[in-house]
Design a protein around this motif. Structure first.
Motif: not given
Ligand code: SF4
Ligand SMILES: Cc1cc2nc3c(=O)[nH]c(=O)nc-3n(C[C@H](O)[C@H](O)[C@H](O)COP(=O)(O)O)c2cc1C
Ligand SMILES: Cc1cc2nc3c(=O)[nH]c(=O)nc-3n(C[C@H](O)[C@H](O)[C@H](O)COP(=O)(O)O)c2cc1C
Ligand SMILES: Cc1cc2nc3c(=O)[nH]c(=O)nc-3n(C[C@H](O)[C@H](O)[C@H](O)COP(=O)(O)O)c2cc1C
Ligand SMILES: Cc1cc2nc3c(=O)[nH]c(=O)nc-3n(C[C@H](O)[C@H](O)[C@H](O)CO)c2cc1C
Ligand code: SF4
Ligand code: SF4
Ligand code: SF4
Ligand code: FES
Lengths: 196, 452, 291, 223, 351, 219
Positions: C180, C174-175, C154, C177-178
């Motif tokens: 993870c 958390c954005t 992340c 972004c995927g």
């Molecule tokens: S989607 Fe997952 S990797 Fe992306 S910011 Fe959120 S927790 Fe972090």
């Protein structure tokens, strides 16, 4: 000096008095553009090219100014002409090879304001090189610059994969690397001179 | 000059890399193949082979007879399953596998009363069949590669017309330490093996067959050579004992002097490679019209009391097998396959499947199990020297540590790595290189975008 | 040469030089001009350059290009602050666009204190690595291995591992972004709008006692949640409760109340977790023994 | 801004740059005119200081162009040849000639000025003008008293045929000096010492015969 | 069996060749000990003090930095001991101890710790240390003292015990006092370069000539190197490359003019080439991993050494040649990546 | 058109101090490195170079700020360079007039001020957008920051490499100078060491903030 052979001039400019590692010219792009081998190579070639252009222009301007007895305008004329030449080259590449432009992109303006280019013009004048000597000098300087950049980029790419302590990451490490390279280049001292 | 060199290098081998760990084969190489009692419960996973899992043909509670088909092939790259024992279908349920994820399996409660005779056979004269019929027969027999990969054998037989198979290579190298099952098969089932070879040659139209055997099994070479005419299309060759001589890419290079093009198959060279065990089974089963229900497994390792080569019904749980052969009190690690490429199991309920050629058991405290300090890569280049695929594991390993999986693939041919483990074996820094590569490949497979 | 002449020559020369150079540049400009919308650079400058892909383009520069073309809304960038996105919107004269906050959620609640371990794994401390070795040794073959690949990957530091070895997502950071989602070998992460309040924190596909032998917070497929909820909101598939988020507006806390293990939960807008009243209360703080 | 290129009239660009260049020309030429005499004076002082240092006892200098076909005053700027400085004492007696010379040293070219006394056919002193030798090592050639003692009377006698020196000037390792034309090198900086000797030798081989030939004429230029 | 305790799962391969980093490094130390011993026999307690100083300071520095960066105790891998010993072997026997300490500190701090320690250094740490002091104290590092001086086991060379940060005590009178015939303070290389006097190869081979404390016993170096090469602890391609590269340049010159130019044998056995080729160029961390790359790298060192010796301002070039080749090694590695299996032009099928 | 970045800055002490520390051209922005490395083998040179650069910086920035609305975009760089080169030539002659020795010591680097990345960088990034008074103060700050950096290197290199400071012996008479400090590698090493020191201090500060439970100053 009249007497210097072309081979000596080349070696001297390329390794013995390497522009970056011994004369401290063009340090900013050396530190800025040496992270990747590929960009380093492109930057090196671009600089080599601009050095040739600037060497030839400087030779011409110097001749003209000497004729007109206006030597005190030399600095202004050098820099103005070199800067314009680089800008022309930049536009030219942008127009005809966008891919090349993308890889050299930001470097071209950087080169304009790079001391190595101007230093080359000033040194060749100070050393009173004739036309051929000037061109070879520019060639040597450009090759030396490219060499330094390539070596640096190789080392930095290698260190990309290392577990470098947080403190020494970044500029400090680049400078230390440059120092080590410079230390190693001291081995070239006196190369080509007549000794013994 | 060449002759002088040959003095040092008597037998053919591949051009680059390879290692020679201690073989540990002497404990079992001399032991003839033996049978063990049936386990009370036998578990037949539906996906024992590469390709689509088989589909069950039976229902829970149904009685089955040894050799009876219990699952059918699902498409071309798939094979049927046969009941390894007479009994009752106790369940069709998720079951632990060696790979990890639980997968559907047919559980048979073995009937203790039955005499376990195979009643399902339709003897045929195989050599009189057409190639298409042979391919179908091989498929019906549920035959897959017994060399480890468990790739359906009939798929390899059905070469496309534009790439005919000219040469057949039979892989008797058995380069993994500890394993001796192929060795025993070559000695004890020589006739079946040769018959299998003839069947495949007949089916594919190949005009020659080369049997490659590592030079630490010269008795097997002699046993086979004794039964072969001097100038027949089948010949047997000793190759240098060196891991991974048995990998098909290496064996092809050793015997034919050619390399499979990157991303290609043996087929591109007009070659098909079969393990000796596979062909021995083929030579045995096809004439009888039977299905694959048992295989030879070497059970060995420092923690095994009675090591040996055992003929084991497919589906026998590993735990039962170890009870039979006796395992050391300190035993704590069970490997399916050889120690270089095999997988440890997390549960002793995992059954022996068609691709399992050996079971190696270690006890806590064995030398090879000691935890070792992992140092950074010291660029010693040993891994580069031993990688039979001529890769640069050092670079790959460093990139993997930085999670540069895309660069591993694009700049350093990650997908060419076949996980032989040579690099990790020699690395003085104890870097788990092969594991890194497995992770990288798994991630690249799942997220193709990373690899751009 | 007189002083005046000297000065004259110099000035004339410089003027001429200036004029000549400028002329060359003017001509060159005409001939060699390449049209590129300069707003792209300006907009790119304002983007975070995280190149995370949460906006649905491969990186910030392509996003900037699309923004300038008017194909997407600035609000899609989840990394920038709202203010900065507003600046971009004003600059381009477009609407910010409304986009509901989305976060990554973990479909597992089997921390070390509730989930059994069947084999001890020795090797690289990586979930992916462990999962390739006989599945990683956890009793539940679907559960989180707890080695934190997701936390490592992340970029936004939104995941930390809790004391029981479960990843916890910081909803603020958390954005969506995927990354993870991609990295987890057990596929335990999903990106959801925060308005999806009902959540099944389990992926186990076994039934009843067999399931419960693996973990204390497991979905045993007892069907209570499905029965208590409006028709079709929750179904049991492969021994697992599955929520149909198309019927999200029907969702209520009723679904979680009778869950015996607490595998189905209700998430507050800040992503904090509420379990049903019948859920087993777990007071154990230490890890379960391996075996 | 996007359509800036076509919308800025070329004329404006030319006008602006022209004007800026003109202004800058004006500024520079004014500064130049103002500082020119000061700089010239500075340079004169520097040269005289150097010349009087390498030709002991001199107090006046005359710049002379010395070539194969004779001598001329530097101010007349005629004839081919090398500019040398003839140095005289109060009485107008020629004390010596100061010449510039250079050779490759350890790092780069070493440039120096030396004084030649035609009366004793010897070098009377040297001054290093420019070098980049290693500080603490090679740079001793500029001030090491032991080394400079070499040049109090370094023999440079013109040979019989009048086209060179009888004995070339040579550097020898520290402590091995035997003859008047040898330079005793600095220990640890042999290369820099050799550079000095080479510079002197090369210059003297060419210039000493010329100086001797035109010695009388040189003595006259003071008038 | 398996009662009550979990099975272990781990990844293949389950076998491991036992030779680890620490074992390799320890063996290099063993191979260096005879050379160090010879040096002590040759130069006495000054040399011993030098070796002890550099090794201790290098170890302390390593410990300090591994502590600062939280890497645990990295002394266990032994590599820093090699750095310390090798550094001492490349310094002049009478080198002031405080300068040697500076060299050792710089070697480990600047040459290694800065980049993350073992495995990540880009240049040979020992040579970084030496190059630093060579540039910092150029006079001290070219001040040679005679071998086999009487009383070398009872008294130090005067310069050895110089006070920290002070100018080295002069050794000139001490040497004169020793009354050793023909001692000029010039190394064989300097004599060759500046005076065209060649020392016989036999003398070079058996040691006893003027030079750095550990460069003399070519025979011992060769044996140590061969031992390591035989145990696969160093890559034989590198020394072979060095010798080949050096010979390739000097052989034609020597055939052309054997008065001015030295013979290949002289070049191989004089100065630090032997020590450099076997023990310093072969440091795997700063050399390319690819087999072809290793050879190219070695050859580059050989060529550069000879070029610097014959055409440069210095009489000895091994150190700079190795540092330069270290700098070039990432580039060499990247252009000599092995050709992957199956990418080959088809080898003519010889079936 | 209202572009994004052209907000006029308000004048304040901050305008000056930024160049000195937060945006120090050498230590933070890594610009103008060549003179920093090349002329700092003595403190005197460092001071002279710092002053000369500051003068050129202030003068050219001021002029460019005045002319900022008159210069068309395409000839922007060329114009800036001509202006800068003019002031450099002025300084060049001035130094020659003041002291030839100093001039010789600084070598070509006085003329190379033209190419100093700091000056053109400032012209582009600041002077061409800001009003005269803020520009002057800002460039004065930058000049000061540059001079400070030069001094930081110059003193260390001269003291260690020569045992002197501004030409006066400061080390004991018997001190062995570290010649490497005056040589090119020394320049790199000393600058690198300063940066290491700053990085170390920053890390310690961050750590302390974290230990106190706060968030580090990063957003
Ligand atoms: S989607 Fe997952 S990797 Fe992306 S910011 Fe959120 S927790 Fe972090
Ligand atoms: C998709 C696929 C198609 C294959 N097709 C063929 C084939 O047509 N002919 C063949 O001989 N082998 C074929 N193979 C088998 C492989 O070449 C190889 O024998 C098998 O994967 C196991 O080999 P190994 O154990 O060396 O890894 C195929 C494999 C795969 C995965
Ligand atoms: C590293 C490695 C080692 C292998 N060793 C053997 C071996 O010793 N014996 C063998 O029969 N197959 C071995 N294989 C599998 C072969 O590559 C190939 O898949 C097999 O011979 C094909 O025959 P099969 O399909 O009948 O099993 C090995 C594969 C790999 C990747
Ligand atoms: C860093 C360094 C700088 C040196 N600088 C010089 C120098 O400036 N001038 C010089 O003659 N020798 C210099 N040398 C030494 C020469 O390479 C050579 O060793 C010396 O000139 C030989 O002289 P000797 O025979 O008297 O020792 C330097 C050596 C090193 C390592
Ligand atoms: C064959 C071999 C040669 C080595 N040579 C050196 C050397 O020249 N200098 C050095 O500092 N370390 C040397 N080392 C030790 C080690 O590799 C070194 O400390 C690392 O460079 C530190 O990262 C050597 C190790 C081996 C195995
Ligand atoms: S595991 Fe892969 S990289 Fe390692 S030696 Fe085998 S093929 Fe090469
Ligand atoms: S064997 Fe290990 S230490 Fe050696 S190069 Fe390969 S990865 Fe690095
Ligand atoms: S959620 Fe997935 S990636 Fe994260 S710790 Fe668990 S298993 Fe590992
Ligand atoms: S000052 Fe930046 S390149 Fe020289």
């Amino acid at each position: 000096m009249q007497g210097e052979s072309l081979g000596f001039i080349f070696l001297n400019a390329a390794v013995v008095n390497n522009f970056v590692l011994a004369l401290f010219l063009g340090i900013c792009p050396f530190l800025g553009v040496s992270a990747k081998k590929e960009t380093a190579w492109n930057m090196g070639l671009a600089t080599l090219f601009v050095m040739l252009v600037s060497s030839v222009s400087a030779y011409g301007i110097n001749w003209l100014l000497t004729e007109l007895d206006l030597m005190f305008l030399r600095l202004i004329c050098y820099i103005a002409v070199i800067a314009s030449a680089v800008q022309l080259v930049e536009m030219f590449i942008k127009k005809f090879s966008p891919s090349l432009f993308r890889s050299l992109g930001i470097f071209l303006p950087l080169i304009t304001t790079n001391c190595a280019i101007l230093g080359l013009a000033l040194f060749q004048t100070a050393k009173e090189y004739d036309f051929l000597q000037s061109v070879v000098y520019a060639l040597g300087a450009g090759v030396g610059f490219t060499l330094a950049l390539l070596l640096m980029s190789g080392l930095r790419e290698k260190l990309e994969l290392a577990e470098v302590p947080a403190v020494s990451q970044g500029a400090a490490m680049s400078l230390m690397l440059a120092g080590l390279l410079s230390l190693a280049f001291m081995g070239f001292a006196g190369l080509g001179g007549s000794h013994g | 000059m060449m002759r002088l060199l040959n003095l040092f290098r008597r037998h053919k081998t591949f051009s680059h890399g390879g290692i020679h760990p201690l073989e540990y084969k002497e404990r079992t190489a001399g032991l003839a193949i033996r049978r063990l009692p049936f386990a009370p419960r036998i578990v037949v996973p539906l996906a024992q082979h590469k390709g689509a899992p088989a589909v069950p043909l039976v229902t829970v509670g149904q009685q089955v007879v040894r050799g009876e088909p219990i699952a059918g092939a699902d498409g071309h790259v798939s094979v049927p399953m046969h009941a390894p024992a007479t009994g009752r279908i106790a369940a069709i349920d998720l079951w632990p596998t060696a790979e990890g994820p639980k997968a559907p399996a047919i559980v048979i409660e073995v009937s203790q009363a039955a005499n376990q005779a195979v009643l399902y056979d339709e003897p045929v004269d195989v050599l009189a069949l057409s190639p298409e019929e042979i391919v179908q027969a091989v498929k019906d027999a549920g035959l897959v590669g017994l060399g480890g990969a468990a790739f359906p054998s009939h798929v390899k037989l059905a070469a496309p017309p534009d790439k005919p198979i000219r040469t057949l290579l039979i892989n008797g190298c058995e380069c993994e330490p500890y394993l001796t099952c192929d060795h025993r098969v070559m000695l004890e089932k020589t006739d079946a093996l040769l018959h299998g070879i003839r069947i495949v040659m007949h089916a594919t139209g190949a005009d020659r067959a080369l049997i490659g055997v590592e030079d630490n099994k010269m008795d097997a070479v002699r046993a086979i050579a004794d039964k072969l005419p001097d100038d027949g299309p089948i010949s047997v060759h000793a190759v240098e004992a060196k891991y991974p001589q048995g990998a098909e890419k290496m064996l092809i290079e050793s015997l034919l002097g050619e390399q499979i093009p990157e991303g290609g198959l043996p087929l591109d060279l007009g070659v098909a490679v079969y393990n000796v065990g596979t062909l021995a089974q083929m030579g045995e089963l096809l004439p009888l019209g039977r299905g694959l229900i048992e295989r030879v497994v070497t059970v060995s390792g420092p923690a095994v009391v009675h090591p040996g080569n055992y003929l084991v019904p497919i589906g026998t749980p590993v735990g039962f097998l170890l009870q039979q052969v006796g395992a050391d009190a300190a035993a704590n690690e069970v490997i399916l396959g050889g120690p270089m490429m095999g997988m440890t199991v997390a549960s002793l309920d995992v059954p022996v499947t068609k691709g399992v050629s050996g079971i190696v058991v270690y006890a806590a405290g064995d030398a090879d199990q000691q935890p070792r300090t992992v140092y950074p890569c010291i660029k010693c280049s040993r891994c580069v020297e031993v990688c039979p695929m001529h890769l640069n594991p050092s670079m790959l390993g460093q990139l993997a540590q930085k999670r540069e999986y895309g660069r591993m693939e694009h700049e350093h041919h990650l997908s060419q790595c076949f996980e032989c483990g040579c690099c990790a074996y020699v690395c003085p820094s104890n870097i788990p290189l092969t594991q890194y590569f497995r992770i990288a490949k798994a991630i690249n497979r799942e997220t193709p975008t990373v690899a751009v | 040469m007189s002083s005046l002449q000297f000065v004259g020559v110099a000035v004339a020369f410089m003027s001429a030089l200036g004029v000549v150079l400028a002329s060359i540049l003017v001509v060159a400009n005409r001939w060699l001009f390449v049209l590129e919308d300069p707003r792209i650079d300006d907009v790119e400058d304002l983007l975070p350059k995280a190149n995370c892909g949460a906006c649905g383009t491969p990186g910030c520069r392509p996003f900037a290009e699309k923004l300038v073309k008017g194909e997407v809304d600035p609000g899609l960038c989840t990394v920038n602050s709202k203010d900065t996105n507003q600046i971009i919107a004003n600059f381009l004269g477009v609407q910010l666009g409304t986009h509901e906050k989305r976060v990554a959620r973990l479909a597992c609640a089997g921390g070390a204190h509730v989930a059994y371990i069947r084999a001890s794994y020795a090797g690289l401390g990586s979930c992916r690595g462990a999962s390739l070795v006989a599945g990683g040794g956890k009793g539940c073959a679907w559960g989180c291995l707890g080695m934190g690949d997701c936390a490592t990957v992340c970029t936004f530091d939104a995941i930390h591992m809790d004391r029981h070895g479960l990843p916890v997502v910081d909803a603020d950071k958390c954005t969506a972004c995927g990354d993870c989602v991609d990295v987890c070998p057990k596929d335990l992460f999903e990106i959801h709008p925060v308005s999806h309040r009902l959540w099944v924190a389990c992926r186990n596909r076994e039934f009843g006692d067999a399931a419960e032998a693996q973990c204390e917070v497991i979905c045993t497929a007892c069907e209570r949640c499905a029965v208590d909820s409006p028709e079709g909101l929750i179904t049991i598939r492969n021994n697992l409760a599955v929520i149909d988020y198309g019927k999200n507006r029907l969702a209520s806390k009723v679904a979680i109340e009778r869950c015996p293990t607490g595998a189905i939960v209700w998430r507050e807008p800040d992503e904090s977790v509420i379990k049903g009243r019948d859920a087993r209360k777990i007071i154990r703080k230490t890890a379960l023994p391996v075996g | 801004m996007m359509q800036a290129a076509p919308s800025t009239p070329g004329f404006r660009m030319i006008r602006t740059l022209g004007a800026i260049a003109m202004l800058s020309g004006l500024l520079v030429v004014l500064v130049f005119r103002w500082t020119e005499p000061i700089i010239a004076e500075n340079q004169r002082i520097a040269i005289e200081k150097a010349v009087f240092q390498v030709v002991p006892g001199a107090t006046r200098r005359v710049d002379v162009v010395l070539g194969a076909d004779g001598i001329a005053l530097a101010t007349d700027a005629a004839g081919e040849g090398e500019t040398v400085y003839a140095a005289f004492d109060e009485q107008g007696k020629l004390k010596g000639i100061a010449l510039a010379a250079g050779a490759q040293g350890y790092q780069d070219v070493v440039k120096l000025l030396y004084g030649y006394d035609p009366a004793c056919s010897c070098i009377r002193g040297i001054k290093i003008l420019k070098m980049t030798e290693t500080p603490g090592l090679g740079d001793k050639i500029a001030f090491d008293p032991g080394f400079l003692r070499n040049f109090e009377a370094l023999s440079a006698v013109v040979n019989a045929s009048g086209d060179g020196l009888t004995n070339p000037i040579e550097a020898v390792k520290h402590g091995h000096k035997q003859f008047a034309w040898e330079v005793d090198a600095i220990s640890g900086a042999t290369i820099s010492s050799v550079a000095v000797a080479n510079a002197l030798n090369r210059s003297m081989q060419r210039m000493a015969p010329l100086i001797q030939r035109h010695r009388d004429a040189l003595g006259e230029v003071v008038r | 069996m398996f009662k009550g305790k979990p099975v272990e799962i781990r990844t293949a391969p389950h076998l491991k060749r036992p030779q680890g980093v620490d074992e390799i490094m320890r063996n290099v130390v063993y191979a260096l000990l005879p050379i160090a011993g010879f040096s002590v026999w040759q130069f006495g307690i000054s040399s011993l003090a030098l070796i002890v100083t550099t090794t201790l300071v290098a170890m302390l520095t390593e410990r300090l930095f591994s502590h600062l960066s939280g890497r645990g105790n990295t002394l266990k891998d032994w590599s820093v001991v090699i750095t310390g010993i090798l550094l001492a072997l490349t310094l002049p026997p009478g080198f002031p101890l405080w300068m040697a300490a500076v060299a050792a500190f710089v070697a480990v701090a600047l040459g290694k710790a800065l980049f993350g320690g073992l495995g990540y250094n880009v240049m040979n740490p020992a040579l970084v240390g030496r190059a630093f002091v060579q540039a910092a104290f150029p006079v001290a590092i070219t001040t040679w003292t005679p071998a086999f001086a009487p009383g070398r086991f009872t008294e130090f060379v005067p310069s050895t015990l110089t006070l920290p940060f002070m100018k080295p005590n002069p050794v000139g009178e001490w040497i004169v006092g020793l009354n050793i015939d023909g001692f000029t303070g010039a190394t064989p290389l300097a004599m060759q370069k500046f005076q065209h006097i060649f020392v016989s190869t036999t003398d070079l081979f058996l040691g006893g000539v003027v030079g750095s404390s550990g460069e003399a016993p070519a025979l011992l170096i060769l044996l140590g190197g061969l031992y390591l090469a035989a145990r696969r602890m160093l890559d034989w391609r590198i020394p072979v490359g060095v010798f080949a590269g050096a010979a390739a340049v000097v052989l034609p010159l020597w055939l052309y003019d054997s008065f001015t130019y030295p013979s290949p044998l002289f070049v191989w056995f004089s100065g630090g080439l032997m020590l450099g080729a076997w023990f310093m160029a072969s440091d795997m961390i700063a050399s390319p991993v690819t087999p072809l790359g290793a050879f190219v790298y070695g050859a580059l060192i050989g060529v550069l050494t000879v070029v610097i010796r014959l055409f440069g301002g210095l009489s000895e070039g091994v150190m700079y040649a190795i540092l330069l080749a270290n700098a070039a090694s990432p580039l060499i590695a990247s252009i000599t990546q092995p050709r992957v299996y199956g990418q080959a032009r088809r080898q003519g099928g010889r079936a | 058109m209202a572009t994004l970045r052209h907000q006029q800055e308000k004048l304040g002490l901050d305008t000056f101090l930024r160049g000195l520390w937060e945006e120090n051209p050498v230590f933070v922005m890594l610009l103008g490195m060549c003179p920093v490395l090349a002329v700092t083998n003595s403190t005197m040179n460092a001071i002279a170079m710092g002053l000369a650069t500051t003068f050129v910086l202030v003068a050219s920035s001021g002029l460019i700020s005045l002319l900022r609305n008159l210069i068309p975009k395409q000839v922007r760089i060329a114009s800036y360079i001509v202006i800068i080169a003019t002031f450099v030539t002025v300084v060049d002659y001035a130094i020659q007039a003041i002291s030839l020795d100093l001039y010789n010591a600084l070598g070509a680097f006085i003329q190379l001020i033209v190419a100093n990345c700091v000056i053109l960088g400032r012209a582009e990034a600041y002077a061409s957008k800001q009003r005269l008074h803020t520009t002057l103060v800002n460039s004065l700050g930058m000049g000061a920051g540059f001079t400070v950096a030069l001094l930081a290197l110059g003193t260390v290199r001269e003291v260690l490499g020569n045992g002197t400071l501004l030409g006066f012996q400061v080390m004991p008479a018997n001190f062995e100078p570290w010649v490497v400090m005056i040589l090119p590698p020394g320049g790199f090493f000393v600058l690198g060491s300063w940066l290491l020191l700053f990085a170390y201090i920053r890390q310690r500060q961050d750590q302390r903030v974290l230990e106190k439970g706060g968030v580090s100053d990063a957003r």
